[in-house]
Scaffold this motif. Structure first.
Motif, PDB file in Angstrom:
ATOM      1  N   UNK A   1      -5.414  -5.662  -6.533  1.00  0.00           N
ATOM      2  CA  UNK A   1      -3.933  -5.503  -6.582  1.00  0.00           C
ATOM      3  C   UNK A   1      -2.817  -5.558  -5.448  1.00  0.00           C
ATOM      4  N   UNK A   2      -3.672  -5.631  -4.712  1.00  0.00           N
ATOM      5  CA  UNK A   2      -2.136  -5.478  -3.434  1.00  0.00           C
ATOM      6  C   UNK A   2      -1.941  -7.111  -3.238  1.00  0.00           C
TER       7      UNK A   2
ATOM      8  N   UNK B   1     -11.573   0.006  -2.116  1.00  0.00           N
ATOM      9  CA  UNK B   1      -9.910   0.821  -2.297  1.00  0.00           C
ATOM     10  C   UNK B   1      -9.627   1.096  -1.480  1.00  0.00           C
ATOM     11  N   UNK B   2      -8.522   0.470  -0.716  1.00  0.00           N
ATOM     12  CA  UNK B   2      -7.755   0.956   0.047  1.00  0.00           C
ATOM     13  C   UNK B   2      -6.492   2.192   0.195  1.00  0.00           C
ATOM     14  N   UNK B   3      -6.451   2.753   1.438  1.00  0.00           N
ATOM     15  CA  UNK B   3      -4.481   3.538   1.396  1.00  0.00           C
ATOM     16  C   UNK B   3      -4.630   3.598   3.062  1.00  0.00           C
ATOM     17  N   UNK B   4      -3.136   4.198   2.873  1.00  0.00           N
ATOM     18  CA  UNK B   4      -2.728   4.159   4.244  1.00  0.00           C
ATOM     19  C   UNK B   4      -2.891   5.231   4.813  1.00  0.00           C
ATOM     20  N   UNK B   5      -3.518   5.018   6.196  1.00  0.00           N
ATOM     21  CA  UNK B   5      -3.614   6.372   7.032  1.00  0.00           C
ATOM     22  C   UNK B   5      -2.166   6.267   7.526  1.00  0.00           C
ATOM     23  N   UNK B   6      -2.155   5.857   7.603  1.00  0.00           N
ATOM     24  CA  UNK B   6      -0.254   6.718   8.350  1.00  0.00           C
ATOM     25  C   UNK B   6       1.022   6.671   7.136  1.00  0.00           C
ATOM     26  N   UNK B   7       1.905   7.018   7.270  1.00  0.00           N
ATOM     27  CA  UNK B   7       3.278   7.344   6.138  1.00  0.00           C
ATOM     28  C   UNK B   7       3.769   6.009   6.876  1.00  0.00           C
ATOM     29  N   UNK B   8       4.792   5.574   5.285  1.00  0.00           N
ATOM     30  CA  UNK B   8       6.081   4.639   6.418  1.00  0.00           C
ATOM     31  C   UNK B   8       6.727   5.475   7.059  1.00  0.00           C
TER      32      UNK B   8
ATOM     33  N   UNK C   1       0.887  -1.164  -0.308  1.00  0.00           N
ATOM     34  CA  UNK C   1      -0.179  -0.027   0.026  1.00  0.00           C
ATOM     35  C   UNK C   1       0.853   1.300   0.250  1.00  0.00           C
ATOM     36  N   UNK C   2       1.773   0.964   0.789  1.00  0.00           N
ATOM     37  CA  UNK C   2       3.210   2.494   0.286  1.00  0.00           C
ATOM     38  C   UNK C   2       3.080   2.429  -0.852  1.00  0.00           C
ATOM     39  N   UNK C   3       3.827   0.802  -1.180  1.00  0.00           N
ATOM     40  CA  UNK C   3       4.128   1.713  -2.684  1.00  0.00           C
ATOM     41  C   UNK C   3       3.073   2.020  -3.420  1.00  0.00           C
ATOM     42  N   UNK C   4       2.040   1.247  -3.843  1.00  0.00           N
ATOM     43  CA  UNK C   4       1.063   1.428  -4.558  1.00  0.00           C
ATOM     44  C   UNK C   4       0.246   3.245  -4.080  1.00  0.00           C
TER      45      UNK C   4
ATOM     46  N   UNK D   1      -8.683  -6.233   9.092  1.00  0.00           N
ATOM     47  CA  UNK D   1      -7.350  -5.532  10.604  1.00  0.00           C
ATOM     48  C   UNK D   1      -6.886  -4.460  10.569  1.00  0.00           C
ATOM     49  N   UNK D   2      -5.572  -4.173   9.452  1.00  0.00           N
ATOM     50  CA  UNK D   2      -5.529  -3.331   9.498  1.00  0.00           C
ATOM     51  C   UNK D   2      -5.996  -1.592   9.116  1.00  0.00           C
ATOM     52  N   UNK D   3      -7.226  -1.858   9.425  1.00  0.00           N
ATOM     53  CA  UNK D   3      -8.274  -0.615   9.269  1.00  0.00           C
ATOM     54  C   UNK D   3      -8.544  -0.006  10.391  1.00  0.00           C
ATOM     55  N   UNK D   4      -8.876  -1.491  11.094  1.00  0.00           N
ATOM     56  CA  UNK D   4      -9.256  -1.387  12.523  1.00  0.00           C
ATOM     57  C   UNK D   4      -8.497  -1.149  13.975  1.00  0.00           C
ATOM     58  N   UNK D   5      -6.758  -1.860  13.161  1.00  0.00           N
ATOM     59  CA  UNK D   5      -5.469  -0.989  13.804  1.00  0.00           C
ATOM     60  C   UNK D   5      -5.290   0.891  13.563  1.00  0.00           C
ATOM     61  N   UNK D   6      -6.218   1.008  12.718  1.00  0.00           N
ATOM     62  CA  UNK D   6      -5.693   2.812  12.073  1.00  0.00           C
ATOM     63  C   UNK D   6      -4.852   2.415  11.098  1.00  0.00           C
ATOM     64  N   UNK D   7      -4.856   1.568  11.083  1.00  0.00           N
ATOM     65  CA  UNK D   7      -2.762   1.771   9.292  1.00  0.00           C
ATOM     66  C   UNK D   7      -3.634   2.329   8.332  1.00  0.00           C
ATOM     67  N   UNK D   8      -5.424   1.893   8.110  1.00  0.00           N
ATOM     68  CA  UNK D   8      -5.991   1.513   6.308  1.00  0.00           C
ATOM     69  C   UNK D   8      -6.695   2.216   6.455  1.00  0.00           C
TER      70      UNK D   8
END
Length: 121
Positions: free
Chosen positions: A25-26, A64-71, A15-18, A47-54
């Motif tokens: 796509x992932x 369509x998913x995208x990062x909620x925090x930067x790398x 996700x950070x790359x794309x 799960x990543x969405x629940x953890x706040x990362x996505x």
């Protein structure tokens, strides 16, 4: 910030790359052979969405998913934990480990010297 599992980290790297992606796509971007099932990656992303990362944008039943925090944010937090846990917050311990275990090239050593010199001036 909650730590990620290896599989969650793999998905985040994609996700950070794309920057944004659908589950298909992932899956395409993962190096795994054979590719993991769609439902497995879909569950991981949720799960990543629940953890706040996505975060996501919904298009009907498709997301369509995208990062909620930067790398960079994730790297900083993860490195800080590792630095404290394995190197007792000691730059000398970290550098000693790198020199002894990581087989630094002459170029690597020169880059480190230049960074240290720049920081101290």
């Amino acid at each position: 910030m909650e730590e990620l599992t290896k599989s969650e980290e793999k998905v985040m790297q994609v996700l950070w790359k794309l920057q944004s992606a659908f589950v298909k796509d992932i899956i395409e971007q993962l190096d795994d052979d054979p590719k993991p099932p769609y439902n497995t990656i879909s569950s991981t992303v949720r799960l990543l969405e629940k953890k706040g990362y996505v975060s996501y944008k919904a298009y009907g039943k498709t997301y369509e998913y995208y990062p909620a925090i930067s790398k960079k944010q994730y790297t900083k937090t993860t490195f800080s934990k590792m630095f404290a846990g394995y190197f007792d917050n000691s730059p000398a311990s970290l550098l000693s480990f790198m020199v002894k275990e990581e087989k630094l090239t002459e170029e690597d050593i020169n880059e480190l010297k230049a960074l240290i010199k720049k920081k101290s001036s």
